[in-house]
Design a protein around this motif. Structure first.
Motif, PDB file in Angstrom:
ATOM      1  N   TRP A 127      43.472  49.564  31.318  1.00 33.36           N
ATOM      2  CA  TRP A 127      45.166  50.888  31.442  1.00 33.36           C
ATOM      3  C   TRP A 127      45.188  50.443  32.099  1.00 33.36           C
ATOM      4  O   TRP A 127      45.209  49.874  33.383  1.00 33.36           O
ATOM      5  CB  TRP A 127      44.513  52.166  31.010  1.00 33.36           C
ATOM      6  CG  TRP A 127      44.937  53.152  31.040  1.00 33.36           C
ATOM      7  CD1 TRP A 127      45.566  53.671  30.114  1.00 33.36           C
ATOM      8  CD2 TRP A 127      45.976  53.428  32.282  1.00 33.36           C
ATOM      9  NE1 TRP A 127      46.954  54.533  30.286  1.00 33.36           N
ATOM     10  CE2 TRP A 127      47.046  54.613  31.991  1.00 33.36           C
ATOM     11  CE3 TRP A 127      46.036  53.690  33.779  1.00 33.36           C
ATOM     12  CZ2 TRP A 127      47.560  55.398  32.584  1.00 33.36           C
ATOM     13  CZ3 TRP A 127      46.482  53.950  34.798  1.00 33.36           C
ATOM     14  CH2 TRP A 127      48.239  55.523  33.701  1.00 33.36           C
ATOM     15  N   ILE A 128      46.823  50.177  32.127  1.00 29.93           N
ATOM     16  CA  ILE A 128      47.715  49.464  33.384  1.00 29.93           C
ATOM     17  C   ILE A 128      49.305  50.213  33.389  1.00 29.93           C
ATOM     18  O   ILE A 128      49.611  51.297  32.329  1.00 29.93           O
ATOM     19  CB  ILE A 128      48.319  48.947  32.785  1.00 29.93           C
ATOM     20  CG1 ILE A 128      47.755  47.432  32.076  1.00 29.93           C
ATOM     21  CG2 ILE A 128      49.331  47.703  33.681  1.00 29.93           C
ATOM     22  CD1 ILE A 128      47.257  46.483  33.275  1.00 29.93           C
ATOM     23  N   GLY A 129      49.076  51.427  34.040  1.00 27.82           N
ATOM     24  CA  GLY A 129      49.741  52.318  34.840  1.00 27.82           C
ATOM     25  C   GLY A 129      51.004  51.756  34.456  1.00 27.82           C
ATOM     26  O   GLY A 129      51.581  50.633  34.277  1.00 27.82           O
ATOM     27  N   ALA A 130      52.361  53.016  34.293  1.00 27.28           N
ATOM     28  CA  ALA A 130      54.121  52.869  34.372  1.00 27.28           C
ATOM     29  C   ALA A 130      54.656  52.121  35.424  1.00 27.28           C
ATOM     30  O   ALA A 130      53.836  51.691  36.426  1.00 27.28           O
ATOM     31  CB  ALA A 130      54.676  54.490  35.056  1.00 27.28           C
ATOM     32  N   ASN A 131      55.352  51.078  35.329  1.00 24.97           N
ATOM     33  CA  ASN A 131      56.514  50.357  36.356  1.00 24.97           C
ATOM     34  C   ASN A 131      55.593  49.319  37.176  1.00 24.97           C
ATOM     35  O   ASN A 131      55.474  49.320  38.253  1.00 24.97           O
ATOM     36  CB  ASN A 131      56.157  51.474  37.552  1.00 24.97           C
ATOM     37  CG  ASN A 131      58.254  51.981  36.312  1.00 24.97           C
ATOM     38  OD1 ASN A 131      58.376  51.022  35.439  1.00 24.97           O
ATOM     39  ND2 ASN A 131      57.955  53.331  36.487  1.00 24.97           N
ATOM     40  N   CYS A 132      54.174  48.694  36.831  1.00 28.15           N
ATOM     41  CA  CYS A 132      53.000  47.666  36.671  1.00 28.15           C
ATOM     42  C   CYS A 132      53.981  46.414  36.883  1.00 28.15           C
ATOM     43  O   CYS A 132      54.651  46.213  35.336  1.00 28.15           O
ATOM     44  CB  CYS A 132      52.136  47.888  36.435  1.00 28.15           C
ATOM     45  SG  CYS A 132      51.365  49.328  36.831  1.00 28.15           S
ATOM     46  N   VAL A 133      54.275  45.804  37.469  1.00 34.96           N
ATOM     47  CA  VAL A 133      53.668  44.148  36.902  1.00 34.96           C
ATOM     48  C   VAL A 133      52.181  43.113  37.416  1.00 34.96           C
ATOM     49  O   VAL A 133      51.547  43.216  38.341  1.00 34.96           O
ATOM     50  CB  VAL A 133      54.932  43.375  38.050  1.00 34.96           C
ATOM     51  CG1 VAL A 133      55.088  42.708  38.451  1.00 34.96           C
ATOM     52  CG2 VAL A 133      56.354  44.235  38.292  1.00 34.96           C
ATOM     53  N   ILE A 134      52.108  42.940  36.076  1.00 37.72           N
ATOM     54  CA  ILE A 134      50.963  41.689  36.331  1.00 37.72           C
ATOM     55  C   ILE A 134      51.511  39.639  36.268  1.00 37.72           C
ATOM     56  O   ILE A 134      52.440  39.569  35.663  1.00 37.72           O
ATOM     57  CB  ILE A 134      50.913  42.046  35.079  1.00 37.72           C
ATOM     58  CG1 ILE A 134      50.318  43.432  34.815  1.00 37.72           C
ATOM     59  CG2 ILE A 134      49.339  40.824  34.487  1.00 37.72           C
ATOM     60  CD1 ILE A 134      49.091  44.004  35.813  1.00 37.72           C
ATOM     61  N   LEU A 135      50.806  38.983  37.390  1.00 38.38           N
ATOM     62  CA  LEU A 135      51.895  38.751  37.207  1.00 38.38           C
ATOM     63  C   LEU A 135      51.391  37.299  37.400  1.00 38.38           C
ATOM     64  O   LEU A 135      49.721  36.896  36.405  1.00 38.38           O
ATOM     65  CB  LEU A 135      51.985  37.930  38.773  1.00 38.38           C
ATOM     66  CG  LEU A 135      52.967  38.749  39.616  1.00 38.38           C
ATOM     67  CD1 LEU A 135      52.954  38.412  41.420  1.00 38.38           C
ATOM     68  CD2 LEU A 135      54.074  38.285  39.029  1.00 38.38           C
ATOM     69  N   LYS A 136      51.221  36.094  37.531  1.00 42.49           N
ATOM     70  CA  LYS A 136      50.757  34.708  36.408  1.00 42.49           C
ATOM     71  C   LYS A 136      49.378  34.176  36.632  1.00 42.49           C
ATOM     72  O   LYS A 136      48.983  34.585  37.907  1.00 42.49           O
ATOM     73  CB  LYS A 136      51.043  33.594  36.739  1.00 42.49           C
ATOM     74  CG  LYS A 136      51.471  32.909  37.791  1.00 42.49           C
ATOM     75  CD  LYS A 136      52.060  30.994  38.033  1.00 42.49           C
ATOM     76  CE  LYS A 136      51.718  30.576  39.360  1.00 42.49           C
ATOM     77  NZ  LYS A 136      51.912  29.797  39.818  1.00 42.49           N
ATOM     78  N   GLY A 137      48.231  33.888  35.904  1.00 40.36           N
ATOM     79  CA  GLY A 137      46.977  33.808  36.520  1.00 40.36           C
ATOM     80  C   GLY A 137      45.766  34.814  36.342  1.00 40.36           C
ATOM     81  O   GLY A 137      44.840  34.828  36.531  1.00 40.36           O
ATOM     82  N   VAL A 138      46.349  35.890  36.146  1.00 41.46           N
ATOM     83  CA  VAL A 138      45.749  37.278  36.595  1.00 41.46           C
ATOM     84  C   VAL A 138      44.721  37.424  36.148  1.00 41.46           C
ATOM     85  O   VAL A 138      45.125  37.066  34.226  1.00 41.46           O
ATOM     86  CB  VAL A 138      46.563  38.291  36.746  1.00 41.46           C
ATOM     87  CG1 VAL A 138      45.957  39.778  37.060  1.00 41.46           C
ATOM     88  CG2 VAL A 138      47.086  38.413  38.144  1.00 41.46           C
ATOM     89  N   ARG A 139      43.827  37.396  35.875  1.00 38.97           N
ATOM     90  CA  ARG A 139      42.617  38.539  34.643  1.00 38.97           C
ATOM     91  C   ARG A 139      42.204  39.525  35.199  1.00 38.97           C
ATOM     92  O   ARG A 139      41.211  39.518  36.021  1.00 38.97           O
ATOM     93  CB  ARG A 139      41.167  37.050  34.970  1.00 38.97           C
ATOM     94  CG  ARG A 139      41.585  36.096  34.159  1.00 38.97           C
ATOM     95  CD  ARG A 139      40.128  34.382  34.519  1.00 38.97           C
ATOM     96  NE  ARG A 139      39.734  34.937  33.611  1.00 38.97           N
ATOM     97  CZ  ARG A 139      39.010  35.190  32.111  1.00 38.97           C
ATOM     98  NH1 ARG A 139      40.033  34.278  31.690  1.00 38.97           N
ATOM     99  NH2 ARG A 139      37.919  34.728  31.182  1.00 38.97           N
ATOM    100  N   ILE A 140      42.386  40.749  34.190  1.00 42.79           N
ATOM    101  CA  ILE A 140      41.575  42.008  34.609  1.00 42.79           C
ATOM    102  C   ILE A 140      40.146  42.394  33.763  1.00 42.79           C
ATOM    103  O   ILE A 140      40.605  42.016  32.204  1.00 42.79           O
ATOM    104  CB  ILE A 140      43.176  42.936  34.158  1.00 42.79           C
ATOM    105  CG1 ILE A 140      44.188  42.356  35.275  1.00 42.79           C
ATOM    106  CG2 ILE A 140      42.872  44.362  33.698  1.00 42.79           C
ATOM    107  CD1 ILE A 140      45.451  43.343  35.036  1.00 42.79           C
TER     108      ILE A 140
END
Length: 173
Positions: A127-140
């Motif tokens: 679950w990703i909240g409002a106004n988030c930034v996910i940058l390159k190479g990330v594994r959630i």
């Protein structure tokens, strides 16, 4: 009357995606989706977009695959004003919810007119909240929660809650 408008919207978005596919846009989608006719799905340079069954994409969402691949699983929801841009690969697994105004980029500018890229993966049920930034190479990880306003530049383990405390100024500058 409300259900008629929803059915018309679903039909219009499905027709729009079929027309794009016929004209060469590489978009693959399941049969049962709720994709707004005001969502912008774009491919360029051999890029591909795949949307699983029972996924929803709100109006104002931009999904761009520039030479890369965006894969959205089953039962996902991407809220309004979000942007997903892939130069390499972005995998959004099943049942992921993305809040409004979220940006997901698998690339950075290299300073010489090119890009550096690393793939991104959002695990099942994240679950990703409002106004988030996910940058390159990330594994959630699976079932992780990212609180509103987070800037994520490192991997997040499964079933983890991530939030970032905002600093406030004591005196105006």
């Amino acid at each position: 009357m409300k259900y008629i408008r929803i059915a018309i919207s679903m039909t219009a978005s499905t027709i729009k995606l079929w027309i794009k596919r016929i004209l060469g846009c590489r978009v693959k989608f399941g049969w049962i989706n709720l994709i707004s006719p005001f969502a912008y799905i774009y491919t360029e340079g051999g890029g591909r977009v795949s949307v699983g069954n029972k996924s929803g994409i709100s109006g104002g969402v931009e999904i761009k695959a520039k030479h890369g691949c965006v894969s959205i699983g089953n039962g996902c929801f991407i809220n309004r004003g979000s942007m997903v841009v892939a130069h390499e690969r972005i995998d959004i697994e099943d049942n992921v919810t993305i809040g409004p105004g979220t940006y997901i980029y698998d690339h950075d500018h290299d300073g010489c007119g090119g890009y550096t890229t690393k793939p991104i993966r959002l695990g099942k049920g994240a679950w990703i909240g409002a106004n988030c930034v996910i940058l390159k190479g990330v594994r959630i990880g699976e079932g992780a929660v990212i609180a509103a306003g987070g800037v994520i530049n490192k991997d997040v383990p499964p079933k983890t809650v991530v939030y970032q405390k905002r600093q406030t100024l004591e005196k105006p500058i």
